[in-house]
Design a protein around this motif. Structure first.
Motif, PDB file in Angstrom:
ATOM      1  N   VAL A   1       0.874  -1.181   0.000  1.00 21.06           N
ATOM      2  CA  VAL A   1       0.000   0.000   0.000  1.00 21.06           C
ATOM      3  C   VAL A   1       0.908   1.227   0.000  1.00 21.06           C
ATOM      4  N   THR A   2       0.295   2.375  -0.196  1.00 19.68           N
ATOM      5  CA  THR A   2       1.038   3.617  -0.020  1.00 19.68           C
ATOM      6  C   THR A   2       0.978   3.994   1.458  1.00 19.68           C
ATOM      7  N   ALA A   3       1.929   4.794   1.902  1.00 16.45           N
ATOM      8  CA  ALA A   3       1.846   5.427   3.222  1.00 16.45           C
ATOM      9  C   ALA A   3       2.680   6.688   3.135  1.00 16.45           C
TER      10      ALA A   3
ATOM     11  N   ILE B   1       6.140  -0.660   1.045  1.00 17.65           N
ATOM     12  CA  ILE B   1       5.398   0.583   1.238  1.00 17.65           C
ATOM     13  C   ILE B   1       5.890   1.555   0.185  1.00 17.65           C
ATOM     14  N   LEU B   2       4.949   2.160  -0.505  1.00 20.54           N
ATOM     15  CA  LEU B   2       5.295   3.188  -1.485  1.00 20.54           C
ATOM     16  C   LEU B   2       4.907   4.551  -0.926  1.00 20.54           C
ATOM     17  N   VAL B   3       5.892   5.441  -0.812  1.00 17.53           N
ATOM     18  CA  VAL B   3       5.555   6.840  -0.551  1.00 17.53           C
ATOM     19  C   VAL B   3       5.228   7.413  -1.931  1.00 17.53           C
ATOM     20  N   GLY B   4       3.964   7.274  -2.293  1.00 16.05           N
ATOM     21  CA  GLY B   4       3.531   7.623  -3.650  1.00 16.05           C
ATOM     22  C   GLY B   4       3.307   9.124  -3.782  1.00 16.05           C
ATOM     23  N   ASP B   5       3.484   9.612  -5.020  1.00 11.74           N
ATOM     24  CA  ASP B   5       3.180  11.037  -5.220  1.00 11.74           C
ATOM     25  C   ASP B   5       1.670  11.279  -5.206  1.00 11.74           C
ATOM     26  N   SER B   6       0.880  10.180  -5.081  1.00 14.60           N
ATOM     27  CA  SER B   6      -0.552  10.338  -4.843  1.00 14.60           C
ATOM     28  C   SER B   6      -0.793  11.149  -3.576  1.00 14.60           C
ATOM     29  N   LEU B   7       0.243  11.294  -2.751  1.00 20.42           N
ATOM     30  CA  LEU B   7       0.078  12.094  -1.527  1.00 20.42           C
ATOM     31  C   LEU B   7      -0.286  13.533  -1.870  1.00 20.42           C
TER      32      LEU B   7
ATOM     33  N   ALA C   1      10.215   5.004  -2.800  1.00 20.84           N
ATOM     34  CA  ALA C   1       9.747   6.402  -2.902  1.00 20.84           C
ATOM     35  C   ALA C   1       9.486   6.738  -4.364  1.00 20.84           C
ATOM     36  N   ASP C   2       8.397   7.453  -4.574  1.00 16.08           N
ATOM     37  CA  ASP C   2       8.042   7.901  -5.921  1.00 16.08           C
ATOM     38  C   ASP C   2       8.865   9.132  -6.281  1.00 16.08           C
ATOM     39  N   MET C   3       9.451   9.137  -7.463  1.00 15.01           N
ATOM     40  CA  MET C   3      10.094  10.363  -7.938  1.00 15.01           C
ATOM     41  C   MET C   3       9.013  11.219  -8.585  1.00 15.01           C
TER      42      MET C   3
ATOM     43  N   VAL D   1      13.495   3.610  -5.826  1.00 16.80           N
ATOM     44  CA  VAL D   1      12.630   4.690  -6.312  1.00 16.80           C
ATOM     45  C   VAL D   1      11.708   4.125  -7.383  1.00 16.80           C
ATOM     46  N   LYS D   2      10.590   4.809  -7.589  1.00 14.68           N
ATOM     47  CA  LYS D   2       9.682   4.422  -8.680  1.00 14.68           C
ATOM     48  C   LYS D   2       9.616   5.577  -9.669  1.00 14.68           C
ATOM     49  N   ILE D   3       9.710   5.237 -10.949  1.00 19.67           N
ATOM     50  CA  ILE D   3       9.509   6.254 -11.986  1.00 19.67           C
ATOM     51  C   ILE D   3       8.445   5.758 -12.962  1.00 19.67           C
TER      52      ILE D   3
ATOM     53  N   GLY E   1       9.406   0.165 -11.998  1.00 25.87           N
ATOM     54  CA  GLY E   1       8.783   0.853 -13.128  1.00 25.87           C
ATOM     55  C   GLY E   1       7.293   1.033 -12.901  1.00 25.87           C
ATOM     56  N   HIS E   2       6.653   1.756 -13.791  1.00 26.41           N
ATOM     57  CA  HIS E   2       5.210   2.037 -13.651  1.00 26.41           C
ATOM     58  C   HIS E   2       4.675   2.325 -15.052  1.00 26.41           C
ATOM     59  N   LEU E   3       3.802   1.458 -15.540  1.00 23.01           N
ATOM     60  CA  LEU E   3       3.232   1.624 -16.882  1.00 23.01           C
ATOM     61  C   LEU E   3       1.704   1.560 -16.828  1.00 23.01           C
TER      62      LEU E   3
ATOM     63  N   GLY F   1      -0.151  -4.837  -9.446  1.00 23.18           N
ATOM     64  CA  GLY F   1      -1.315  -4.245 -10.099  1.00 23.18           C
ATOM     65  C   GLY F   1      -2.053  -3.255  -9.225  1.00 23.18           C
ATOM     66  N   ILE F   2      -2.598  -2.242  -9.891  1.00 25.32           N
ATOM     67  CA  ILE F   2      -3.584  -1.353  -9.257  1.00 25.32           C
ATOM     68  C   ILE F   2      -4.580  -1.029 -10.369  1.00 25.32           C
ATOM     69  N   GLY F   3      -5.767  -1.585 -10.246  1.00 32.02           N
ATOM     70  CA  GLY F   3      -6.721  -1.474 -11.347  1.00 32.02           C
ATOM     71  C   GLY F   3      -6.248  -2.248 -12.555  1.00 32.02           C
TER      72      GLY F   3
HETATM   73  O1  KIV Z   1       1.489   7.518  -6.295  1.00 28.82           O
HETATM   74  C1  KIV Z   1       0.977   6.413  -6.074  1.00 28.82           C
HETATM   75  O2  KIV Z   1       0.288   6.193  -5.084  1.00 28.82           O
HETATM   76  C2  KIV Z   1       1.213   5.348  -7.050  1.00 28.82           C
HETATM   77  C3  KIV Z   1       0.443   4.080  -6.869  1.00 28.82           C
HETATM   78  C4  KIV Z   1      -0.940   4.303  -7.316  1.00 28.82           C
HETATM   79  C5  KIV Z   1       1.075   2.947  -7.557  1.00 28.82           C
HETATM   80  O3  KIV Z   1       1.967   5.514  -7.956  1.00 28.82           O
END
Ligand code: KIV
Length: 296
Positions: A38-40, A57-63, A99-101, A129-131, A151-153, A217-219
């Motif tokens: 999940v993200t946090a 744990i992804l510190v997603g830029d969805s924040l 961490a999301d870039m 990191v995720k790009i 990665g993220h596609l 996967g997400i969706g």
């Molecule tokens: O920023 C985010 O939370 C994400 C996830 C949806 C994978 O990239």
């Protein structure tokens, strides 16, 4: 906040499960046991996620959207992402921390991308990191600089303006073929895992079967090697109707509303704080103070 609520993370048990690494996460693909994530974005929730035993744990830029109330993820900066990542770092002991870039931090040049990625590792303790997007050359550069890359596609939110909105991707054979090619190129360039977002289940299954690295996967349906959700979506801490793929595991929004209206009621009725919730002087000092109170 009570003084006892937040302490540095301490060991909870002498029989802790092993630390998740980019290597163990890759190996998990071959066990058939789905990867959980999940993200946090903050210490308290990251600690709960880690203690629940999720793999990463992804510190997603969805924040930018769920914590800051922005319309999309484009405006958040590296410095802001670092701030949130540091809080999460202090909480997490077992899960892999990714961490999301953010948008703009890896688009202008590869040198700048490497410098920014290094900041996530050095200044915030990220382990990867995720790009977003088909950036195989950049992935190779980052991996060469010892920075693991996820990665993220598919539906990549940083491409919102190019996609014309948050729209499901990979709906034609040509689009699926392009996604497949991009996924293979990212894996060949050294990504240790790949997020597939907002694509048909059938496309995700095809890519998952072809790759040797895990897909998250997400969706993107149930056939990916793992799943990730945005924490605020699954706990109902968001205000818009959720996307189709979101399952609500709790309604913390409703729980918070009830708690806050109960608190307001108690304060206004002077039933909070109670005697037991108040500090008291020692008896002798209390008597001296009492004797000083003006009498009617
Ligand atoms: O920023 C985010 O939370 C994400 C996830 C949806 C994978 O990239």
């Amino acid at each position: 906040m009570s003084l006892t609520t937040f302490r540095p993370a301490e060991r909870l048990s002498t029989h802790e499960p092993a630390k998740v690494t980019t290597v163990s996460l890759q190996q998990k693909k071959h066990t058939g046991i789905p990867i959980t994530a999940v993200t946090a974005y903050d210490y308290a929730s990251a600690r709960l996620v880690d203690e629940a035993g999720l793999d990463f744990i992804l510190v997603g830029d969805s924040l930018a959207m769920v914590m800051q109330g922005q319309e999309n993820t484009l405006a958040i900066t590296v410095d802001e992402m670092l701030l949130y990542t540091r809080g999460v770092r202090r909480a997490v002991r077992r899960a892999l921390l990714v961490a999301d870039m953010p948008f703009g931090s890896y688009h202008a040049s590869q040198d700048e991308a490497v410098s920014n990625a290094i900041r996530f590792v050095k200044e915030a303790g990220a382990e990867a990191v995720k790009i977003e997007g088909a950036r195989a050359e950049l992935v190779a550069r980052l991996v060469d600089a010892e920075i693991p890359v996820m990665g993220h596609l598919g539906l990549t939110p940083q491409s919102i303006h190019r996609m014309g909105g948050f729209k499901v991707q990979g709906k034609t054979m040509a689009a699926i073929d392009a996604l497949r090619e991009d996924a293979l190129a990212l894996a060949a360039a050294g990504c240790f895992a790949l997020v597939l977002e907002g694509i048909p289940r059938e496309a995700a299954r095809l890519i998952t079967d072809e790759l040797t690295i895990p897909t998250i996967g997400i969706g993107a349906g149930p056939d990916c090697d793992g799943q990730i959700l945005v924490l605020h979506d699954m706990l109902t801490l968001t205000f818009a109707p959720p996307a189709k793929f979101v399952r609500r595991y709790a309604d913390l929004g409703a729980a918070m509303r009830t708690a806050l209206t109960d608190y307001k009621r108690d304060v206004e009725a002077r039933t909070f704080p109670s005697e037991a919730e108040s500090y008291h002087l020692p008896e002798d000092a209390r008597q001296v103070l009492e004797s000083l109170r003006p009498t009617d």
